[in-house]
Design an enzyme around this catalytic site. Structure first.
Site, PDB file in Angstrom:
ATOM      1  N   ASP A 113       0.849  -1.185   0.000  1.00 46.06           N
ATOM      2  CA  ASP A 113       0.000   0.000   0.000  1.00 46.06           C
ATOM      3  C   ASP A 113       0.885   1.235   0.000  1.00 46.06           C
ATOM      4  OD1 ASP A 113      -3.236   0.325   0.802  1.00 46.06           O
ATOM      5  OD2 ASP A 113      -2.015   2.118   1.044  1.00 46.06           O
ATOM      6  N   LYS A 154      -0.950   3.355   7.279  1.00 45.51           N
ATOM      7  CA  LYS A 154      -1.720   2.109   7.256  1.00 45.51           C
ATOM      8  C   LYS A 154      -0.791   0.901   7.362  1.00 45.51           C
ATOM      9  CE  LYS A 154      -5.267   1.739   4.450  1.00 45.51           C
ATOM     10  NZ  LYS A 154      -6.093   1.518   3.237  1.00 45.51           N
ATOM     11  N   PHE A 189     -16.673 -11.634  -4.025  1.00 46.40           N
ATOM     12  CA  PHE A 189     -18.081 -11.639  -3.619  1.00 46.40           C
ATOM     13  C   PHE A 189     -18.156 -11.686  -2.092  1.00 46.40           C
ATOM     14  CE2 PHE A 189     -17.802 -13.575  -7.817  1.00 46.40           C
ATOM     15  CZ  PHE A 189     -18.718 -12.826  -8.537  1.00 46.40           C
ATOM     16  N   LEU A 242     -34.247 -10.509   0.980  1.00 46.59           N
ATOM     17  CA  LEU A 242     -35.669 -10.206   0.944  1.00 46.59           C
ATOM     18  C   LEU A 242     -36.128  -9.659   2.301  1.00 46.59           C
ATOM     19  CD1 LEU A 242     -37.159 -13.202  -1.109  1.00 46.59           C
ATOM     20  CD2 LEU A 242     -36.838 -10.839  -1.860  1.00 46.59           C
ATOM     21  N   GLY A 253     -27.157   0.313   1.024  1.00 48.04           N
ATOM     22  CA  GLY A 253     -26.015   1.226   1.051  1.00 48.04           C
ATOM     23  C   GLY A 253     -24.741   0.421   0.941  1.00 48.04           C
ATOM     24  N   CYS A 290     -20.535  -1.311  -2.197  1.00 48.46           N
ATOM     25  CA  CYS A 290     -20.690  -2.054  -3.452  1.00 48.46           C
ATOM     26  C   CYS A 290     -21.966  -1.713  -4.222  1.00 48.46           C
ATOM     27  CB  CYS A 290     -20.658  -3.557  -3.174  1.00 48.46           C
ATOM     28  SG  CYS A 290     -19.084  -4.142  -2.527  1.00 48.46           S
TER      29      CYS A 290
END
Length: 434
Positions: free
Chosen positions: A30, A35, A152, A253, A260, A263
């Site tokens: 990074d 960090k 994911f 559902l 929000g 992604c």
């Protein structure tokens, strides 16, 4: 196998830590020295259950390192993951891939033999090929392959999602790269995780359309919740009834104040713009984006209606600020829309969130923050639940009743049961229920 991960944000840190848990040698890079210093000391910059222990263990055992020096890390690696941010570009909603391009240029400058450059950042269709073009232009002699390997990961469940995913998607074109990435994900193959190999463009489209479809499910059930209120139905039973159909499924559902996070808002906008650019507009997702924006604003009206249509001078306790539980992420949280509007209408807000208040203070410094839920509720005219943290599910309702000036509860996450709250004397307002 030695792996370099460029970017130590949410995706990069989880990717590096989890691959190191598989036994691979990982270096995370990074450009932010503060960090990196924190990570080297075992402190992680985000709240994610299980991640800190994973990072500390792998670092202690020598499989996970952090550095600002990209050159040596790239030179000593077999596979390089790009996990930098792709925020929405101001003005048009396109994903900003400038950090991805910069990472590709850095990689090109340090290639010293065959490498596989893998895009794990969420990028528009064609970006992985663009990475290859950037590297070839800078280093025509370089030996490398590119691949697309979208993530994911759900915030709050990221470690579990990486270790036990529904599927792994790999966009790749050379057989050599395919075999290396197959070996990289072999630990998941052993637990029979489906691994789908596809071309680069297909992998990129899978990522965007997956998130867009889930955002569409959330928006759909929010609209159904409004209908249930009008006709006297219960949205939770409706969701259960349709979710039992295996073609639909029960996930995403649950009604609420709108989606929000890092992604869904960004990725739905990017998909809409990409589709328009290619003269293939996805109008259903355009509608999802519009309805979700309207949903957050409509929650302000719900809160005002619970207080006789006027919040001027009213004290409102707000429990939950992050866009979902088990994360400190405030990005695109409904609270960032709802609370400033209430404040503009004259409401006096006192807020509490178990882990999100540091971020919230930076974004909404004018609000008043409390040390616990009961302090927030003291002498309030109403309490509003914006995030469904587990710690809010077992609050002392008798104590709530005693300390609230008015027993008004606006539950935008349906944490409690209407009958129970009515029996205890609360004026209870929820979503999609009688």
């Amino acid at each position: 196998m030695k792996i370099t991960v460029i970017g130590t944000g949410y995706v990069g840190l989880v990717t590096g830590a989890c691959f190191s848990e598989f036994g691979f040698d990982i270096t995370c890079v990074d450009t932010d020295p503060r960090k990196i210093e924190a990570l080297q000391a075992g402190r992680i910059p985000i709240f994610e259950p299980g991640l800190e222990a994973l990072v500390q263990r792998s670092a202690l055992e020598g499989r996970l390192r952090f550095t600002t020096e990209a050159g040596p890390a790239i030179e000593n690696s077999d596979v390089i993951f790009i996990t930098v941010g792709t925020p929405s570009r101001r003005g048009d909603g396109h994903a900003d891939v400038s950090f991805v391009v910069a990472a590709a240029e850095t990689i090109a400058d340090h290639l010293n033999g065959y490498k596989i450059v893998v895009t794990k950042s969420t990028v528009p269709v064609g970006t992985t090929r663009r990475i290859a073009e950037v590297i070839r232009k800078r280093r025509p002699d370089a030996q490398f392959d590119v691949a697309s390997n979208p993530e994911f990961l759900r915030e709050g469940s990221a470690v579990e999602d990486f270790m036990r995913p529904d599927r792994v998607i790999v966009g790749v074109e050379s057989e050599r790269a395919r075999e290396v990435l197959r070996q990289l994900y072999r630990p998941l193959h052993l637990i029979e995780t489906p691994i789908l190999f596809a071309d680069l463009e297909t992998a990129e489209v899978i990522k965007y359309t997956s998130n867009a479809f889930l955002a569409m499910k959330i928006t759909f059930i929010n609209q159904v919740a409004d209908l249930c209120e009008k006709v006297g139905a219960d949205v939770h039973n409706v969701a259960k009834g349709i979710g039992l159909d295996r073609r639909i499924g029960p996930k995403f559902l649950h009604p609420g104040p709108g989606y929000g996070g890092s992604c869904f808002p960004k990725d739905t906008l990017a998909l809409v713009q990409t589709a328009r650019d290619h003269d293939a507009p996805i109008e259903i997702i355009e509608t999802v984006v519009r309805l979700n924006d309207q949903r957050k604003i409509a929650m302000v009206d719900r809160i005002a209606a619970a207080l006789d249509g006027n919040v001027q001078g009213k004290r409102i306790a707000v429990l939950g600020l992050t866009f979902k539980p088990n994360t400190d992420d405030m990005r695109e949280s409904p609270s960032l829309v709802i609370l400033p509007r209430l404040q503009e209408m004259g409401a006096k807000l006192r807020c509490f969130d178990p882990v999100g208040m540091t971020e919230a203070r930076d974004l909404m410094p004018d609000l008043t923050y409390s040390s616990d839920p009961y302090e927030a509720m003291q002498d309030a005219d109403a309490v509003v639940f914006l995030t469904e943290w587990n710690s809010f599910r077992a609050l002392d309702l008798e104590r709530m009743k005693q300390i609230l000036r008015r027993p008004v509860v606006v539950d935008l996450r349906n944490i409690y049961r209407p009958a129970d709250m009515r029996e205890r004397g609360f004026a209870y307002h929820s979503i999609g229920r009688k």
